[in-house]
Write a protein that holds these residues in place. Sequence first.
Motif, PDB file in Angstrom:
ATOM      1  N   GLN A 376      33.146 -35.519  11.150  1.00 17.24           N
ATOM      2  CA  GLN A 376      31.881 -36.178  11.483  1.00 17.24           C
ATOM      3  C   GLN A 376      30.852 -36.097  10.353  1.00 17.24           C
ATOM      4  OE1 GLN A 376      31.759 -37.929  14.501  1.00 17.24           O
ATOM      5  NE2 GLN A 376      29.996 -38.871  13.488  1.00 17.24           N
ATOM      6  N   PRO A 377      30.629 -34.884   9.751  1.00 11.58           N
ATOM      7  CA  PRO A 377      29.625 -34.827   8.666  1.00 11.58           C
ATOM      8  C   PRO A 377      29.963 -35.762   7.509  1.00 11.58           C
ATOM      9  CG  PRO A 377      30.301 -32.609   9.323  1.00 11.58           C
ATOM     10  CD  PRO A 377      31.186 -33.557  10.073  1.00 11.58           C
ATOM     11  N   THR A 378      31.268 -35.946   7.234  1.00  9.12           N
ATOM     12  CA  THR A 378      31.647 -36.828   6.123  1.00  9.12           C
ATOM     13  C   THR A 378      31.336 -38.280   6.484  1.00  9.12           C
ATOM     14  OG1 THR A 378      33.380 -35.265   5.559  1.00  9.12           O
ATOM     15  CG2 THR A 378      33.552 -37.447   4.561  1.00  9.12           C
ATOM     16  N   ILE A 379      31.697 -38.679   7.707  1.00 11.85           N
ATOM     17  CA  ILE A 379      31.389 -40.050   8.129  1.00 11.85           C
ATOM     18  C   ILE A 379      29.872 -40.274   8.109  1.00 11.85           C
ATOM     19  CG2 ILE A 379      31.483 -41.696  10.063  1.00 11.85           C
ATOM     20  CD1 ILE A 379      34.218 -40.602  10.767  1.00 11.85           C
ATOM     21  N   ASP A 380      29.114 -39.295   8.621  1.00 13.91           N
ATOM     22  CA  ASP A 380      27.649 -39.439   8.650  1.00 13.91           C
ATOM     23  C   ASP A 380      27.085 -39.608   7.237  1.00 13.91           C
ATOM     24  OD1 ASP A 380      27.679 -39.215  11.362  1.00 13.91           O
ATOM     25  OD2 ASP A 380      27.166 -37.076  11.412  1.00 13.91           O
ATOM     26  N   ALA A 381      27.611 -38.795   6.301  1.00 12.46           N
ATOM     27  CA  ALA A 381      27.105 -38.882   4.921  1.00 12.46           C
ATOM     28  C   ALA A 381      27.425 -40.249   4.327  1.00 12.46           C
ATOM     29  CB  ALA A 381      27.708 -37.762   4.073  1.00 12.46           C
ATOM     30  N   ILE A 382      28.634 -40.744   4.580  1.00 20.57           N
ATOM     31  CA  ILE A 382      29.027 -42.062   4.040  1.00 20.57           C
ATOM     32  C   ILE A 382      28.110 -43.152   4.607  1.00 20.57           C
ATOM     33  CG2 ILE A 382      30.860 -43.815   4.079  1.00 20.57           C
ATOM     34  CD1 ILE A 382      32.899 -41.499   3.980  1.00 20.57           C
ATOM     35  N   VAL A 383      27.871 -43.089   5.916  1.00 20.09           N
ATOM     36  CA  VAL A 383      27.035 -44.112   6.555  1.00 20.09           C
ATOM     37  C   VAL A 383      25.599 -44.040   6.017  1.00 20.09           C
ATOM     38  CG1 VAL A 383      26.041 -44.846   8.764  1.00 20.09           C
ATOM     39  CG2 VAL A 383      28.481 -44.259   8.629  1.00 20.09           C
ATOM     40  N   ASP A 384      25.099 -42.821   5.796  1.00 20.44           N
ATOM     41  CA  ASP A 384      23.742 -42.684   5.264  1.00 20.44           C
ATOM     42  C   ASP A 384      23.632 -43.225   3.840  1.00 20.44           C
ATOM     43  OD1 ASP A 384      22.909 -41.675   7.624  1.00 20.44           O
ATOM     44  OD2 ASP A 384      22.895 -39.562   7.012  1.00 20.44           O
ATOM     45  N   ILE A 385      24.696 -43.066   3.065  1.00 25.01           N
ATOM     46  CA  ILE A 385      24.695 -43.625   1.705  1.00 25.01           C
ATOM     47  C   ILE A 385      24.627 -45.154   1.781  1.00 25.01           C
ATOM     48  CG2 ILE A 385      26.156 -43.988  -0.338  1.00 25.01           C
ATOM     49  CD1 ILE A 385      27.074 -41.080  -0.046  1.00 25.01           C
ATOM     50  N   SER A 386      25.252 -45.695   2.846  1.00 26.35           N
ATOM     51  CA  SER A 386      25.178 -47.117   3.138  1.00 26.35           C
ATOM     52  C   SER A 386      25.782 -48.013   2.042  1.00 26.35           C
ATOM     53  CB  SER A 386      23.700 -47.476   3.418  1.00 26.35           C
ATOM     54  OG  SER A 386      23.594 -48.793   3.817  1.00 26.35           O
ATOM     55  N   PRO A 387      27.053 -47.760   1.660  1.00 29.38           N
ATOM     56  CA  PRO A 387      27.678 -48.613   0.641  1.00 29.38           C
ATOM     57  C   PRO A 387      27.942 -50.009   1.193  1.00 29.38           C
ATOM     58  CG  PRO A 387      29.314 -47.179   1.626  1.00 29.38           C
ATOM     59  CD  PRO A 387      27.996 -46.769   2.209  1.00 29.38           C
ATOM     60  N   ARG A 388      28.099 -50.978   0.291  1.00 26.01           N
ATOM     61  CA  ARG A 388      28.408 -52.355   0.705  1.00 26.01           C
ATOM     62  C   ARG A 388      29.777 -52.387   1.394  1.00 26.01           C
ATOM     63  NH1 ARG A 388      28.769 -54.205  -4.373  1.00 26.01           N
ATOM     64  NH2 ARG A 388      31.011 -54.502  -4.526  1.00 26.01           N
ATOM     65  N   ASN A 389      30.765 -51.757   0.769  1.00 20.19           N
ATOM     66  CA  ASN A 389      32.134 -51.715   1.296  1.00 20.19           C
ATOM     67  C   ASN A 389      32.653 -50.286   1.339  1.00 20.19           C
ATOM     68  OD1 ASN A 389      32.248 -54.481   1.408  1.00 20.19           O
ATOM     69  ND2 ASN A 389      33.318 -54.714  -0.552  1.00 20.19           N
ATOM     70  N   ILE A 390      33.518 -50.039   2.320  1.00 18.34           N
ATOM     71  CA  ILE A 390      34.267 -48.782   2.347  1.00 18.34           C
ATOM     72  C   ILE A 390      35.740 -49.172   2.340  1.00 18.34           C
ATOM     73  CG2 ILE A 390      34.801 -46.675   3.661  1.00 18.34           C
ATOM     74  CD1 ILE A 390      32.064 -47.067   5.107  1.00 18.34           C
ATOM     75  N   VAL A 391      36.517 -48.568   1.449  1.00 17.36           N
ATOM     76  CA  VAL A 391      37.965 -48.802   1.489  1.00 17.36           C
ATOM     77  C   VAL A 391      38.604 -47.502   1.945  1.00 17.36           C
ATOM     78  CG1 VAL A 391      40.019 -49.466   0.217  1.00 17.36           C
ATOM     79  CG2 VAL A 391      37.825 -50.514  -0.339  1.00 17.36           C
ATOM     80  N   TYR A 392      39.284 -47.564   3.091  1.00 14.39           N
ATOM     81  CA  TYR A 392      39.856 -46.367   3.703  1.00 14.39           C
ATOM     82  C   TYR A 392      41.365 -46.408   3.498  1.00 14.39           C
ATOM     83  CZ  TYR A 392      40.182 -42.655   7.359  1.00 14.39           C
ATOM     84  OH  TYR A 392      40.396 -41.483   8.044  1.00 14.39           O
ATOM     85  N   VAL A 393      41.897 -45.446   2.707  1.00  9.90           N
ATOM     86  CA  VAL A 393      43.341 -45.304   2.518  1.00  9.90           C
ATOM     87  C   VAL A 393      43.789 -44.162   3.423  1.00  9.90           C
ATOM     88  CG1 VAL A 393      45.177 -44.814   0.853  1.00  9.90           C
ATOM     89  CG2 VAL A 393      43.125 -46.038   0.097  1.00  9.90           C
ATOM     90  N   SER A 394      44.795 -44.409   4.241  1.00  9.57           N
ATOM     91  CA  SER A 394      45.152 -43.419   5.260  1.00  9.57           C
ATOM     92  C   SER A 394      46.654 -43.212   5.343  1.00  9.57           C
ATOM     93  CB  SER A 394      44.647 -43.908   6.619  1.00  9.57           C
ATOM     94  OG  SER A 394      45.377 -43.297   7.663  1.00  9.57           O
ATOM     95  N   CYS A 395      47.066 -41.946   5.512  1.00  7.65           N
ATOM     96  CA  CYS A 395      48.492 -41.673   5.708  1.00  7.65           C
ATOM     97  C   CYS A 395      48.774 -41.356   7.174  1.00  7.65           C
ATOM     98  CB  CYS A 395      48.956 -40.544   4.801  1.00  7.65           C
ATOM     99  SG  CYS A 395      47.981 -39.059   4.972  1.00  7.65           S
ATOM    100  N   ASP A 396      47.771 -41.515   8.052  1.00  2.11           N
ATOM    101  CA  ASP A 396      47.986 -41.267   9.475  1.00  2.11           C
ATOM    102  C   ASP A 396      47.223 -42.306  10.297  1.00  2.11           C
ATOM    103  OD1 ASP A 396      47.818 -40.431  12.142  1.00  2.11           O
ATOM    104  OD2 ASP A 396      48.067 -38.344  11.576  1.00  2.11           O
TER     105      ASP A 396
END
Length: 438
Positions: A376-396
Amino acid sequence: MLTVTAVDYDNNGYGVAKVDGFVVFVKGLMKGEEAEVQVVSSRRNYAYAKVRRLITFSDQRVTPKCPIASACGGCQIQHFSTFEQASFKQNIVEGLLKRVAKTDIQVQPILTMSDPWRYRNKVQVPIGKDKQGKMICGFYRAQTHDIIPFTDCFLQHTIQNDILAFILDFYNARHLYPDTLRWVLLKRGIVTEEIMVVLITSDEGMLLKDELVKELLYTFPQIKSIIQNINRRVDNVILGDEEIALTPVTTIIDRLGDCEFAISSKSFYQVNPIQAKVLYDKVIEFARFKPTDTVMDLYCGVGTIALYISKFVKQVIGVEVIPEAIEDAKQNAKRNQITNASWITGDAGEAARKLHDEGIGIDVIVVDPPRKGLNQPTIDAIVDISPRNIVYVSCDPGTLARDLAIFQEKGYQTEIVQPVDMFPQTVHVESVCLLQKI
Ligand code: SAH
């Protein structure tokens, strides 16, 4: 004993059958097949079973290439045709997105390999003795420490199998057993064909070490580095902290696109570089980088993604928790004359929060977390930074779907989901997704 028909698969590739509302998971049973099965364990409303006799055969069933495919835990779905493997993985991603992420976005068709064999560049095998005292190496039988010997593993290059056979022959021909040798780890650069051999021992001593090193180097000129790694602990962690260099060079080099990477015994490097390139090219396609962008690569490992994308952007900041990996990332940047990359050692979420607090503007964030996904803290920090795009690479795909749902609530919509088959013959599936600010 029961007679059942599989109507679906679970995430382990087991057939799922229903008997009077009771769910039975059957190892080795394919969708549509009927079989007599034997229950091996049962709970209140489900049971696990194994096939006793197949009554009907799926037209997607193939004979595994490997004689120990069903005993070894490595390849769970070698008995699936290429088509069935692709649709199995596609369905897992689509199902989780629908049920967990609650999006009805159309998932892109999975990108498969034209030759889905011998793709692994890294192999680690335990060493042991058989009943006659002969030295063997192999893979552990699923959920045990019994070694199942193999002579040819079809997921790794033949030279890796040849080197393992050579080490066994070296000792068995002399009727000797190297008691301290616990594991052998091999890494291979698929473009450069350079090979690293790591001998993992329980202390400094190792029977006929110098002779073995000499003969390996003489017989296999592709071997560039040999390292003895000492692991005195008795747990499941393979590598210890102490290392003795047995050759002047202790790394191998490999290339991905036009980047060159030094790989050391301990650093993480994608095990299927052919598909890693496919994955990273999708990152570039989805992110739509601009030359003015500042990009953050969270969970950067040895900097592979950060360096791969660096020429498309103004600046890239890699974040990784393992200090050795960051050291490798810095060296790799130097090796490729990349000067617009900087590195932070630490937790991804904490680093993102700190950059946000310092007011540093970030245009795009790439994340490539381990299986447990983002917290949660990581998602919150990313959202607060408010980038134009997020690219999520996932192995699960399970944790991916969970995280996409959270991002959706916080104003980031999933635009594209692209599964990539990085690990043919196994149940694992990698995905890359584009999220955009709504
Ligand atoms: N992107 C890289 C590596 C991905 S593997 C590549 O493609 O090669 C995931 C990486 O996340 C590992 O290197 C692991 O050490 C790192 N990691 C795990 N937990 C972390 C955390 N909390 N913060 C930062 N990095 C972390």
